[in-house]
Design an enzyme around this catalytic site. Sequence first.
Site, PDB file in Angstrom:
ATOM      1  N   CYS A  33      -6.380  -1.500  -3.831  1.00 29.69           N
ATOM      2  CA  CYS A  33      -4.997  -1.686  -4.286  1.00 29.69           C
ATOM      3  C   CYS A  33      -4.603  -3.163  -4.291  1.00 29.69           C
ATOM      4  CB  CYS A  33      -4.021  -0.876  -3.430  1.00 29.69           C
ATOM      5  SG  CYS A  33      -3.908  -1.410  -1.718  1.00 29.69           S
ATOM      6  N   CYS A 102      -2.269   3.136   3.903  1.00 23.59           N
ATOM      7  CA  CYS A 102      -1.437   1.961   4.174  1.00 23.59           C
ATOM      8  C   CYS A 102      -1.257   1.784   5.684  1.00 23.59           C
ATOM      9  CB  CYS A 102      -0.082   2.100   3.489  1.00 23.59           C
ATOM     10  SG  CYS A 102      -0.190   2.722   1.793  1.00 23.59           S
TER      11      CYS A 102
HETATM   12 FE1  FES Z   1      -2.248  -0.462  -0.776  1.00 19.03          FE
HETATM   13 FE2  FES Z   1      -0.228   0.837   0.341  1.00 19.03          FE
HETATM   14  S1  FES Z   1      -1.029   1.079  -1.662  1.00 19.03           S
HETATM   15  S2  FES Z   1      -1.590  -0.567   1.261  1.00 19.03           S
END
Ligand code: FES
Length: 149
Positions: A33, A102
């Site tokens: 991400c 996360c």
């Molecule tokens: Fe990457 Fe939350 S989507 S840490």
Amino acid sequence: MYSEKVMDHFENPRNVGKLENANAVGEVGNATCGDIMKIYMNIEDGIIKDVKFKTFGCGAAIATSSMATELVKGKSVEEALRLSNRAVMEALDGLPPAKVHCSVLAEQAIRAALKDYSQKTGIDLGLGEDEREFDCASFHHDTAQDDTH
Ligand code: FES
């Protein structure tokens, strides 16, 4: 979708910023991400006197960073080492499944700072070389559609 506590810590994150007198700094990232978390700690006599964070990431990453710093502030390094992503999630009244990773990033950021402290001071915290590195991909197998951040 998000608990009131998650929204509160996202909108009013605690302990944001850089700690000028930090003697322990940990940074972790999630390659999938692209989110990055950096934790600064001032540790005296084995106690985390102060802690701050900077997170370039999704709302859940900010909320979990905020809660994780609250949970370790004033604690001993040993107690902080035991902080799990599950404890962070529970303190936030849960996270959606796609956002569990996360909280793992927050746990890893705390541990990275403690590892830095251990390396700088020579104090053995039992963090061996095989300390599990954050495997971003493994937390994203079921979150491929998660592009909400
Ligand atoms: Fe990457 Fe939350 S989507 S840490």
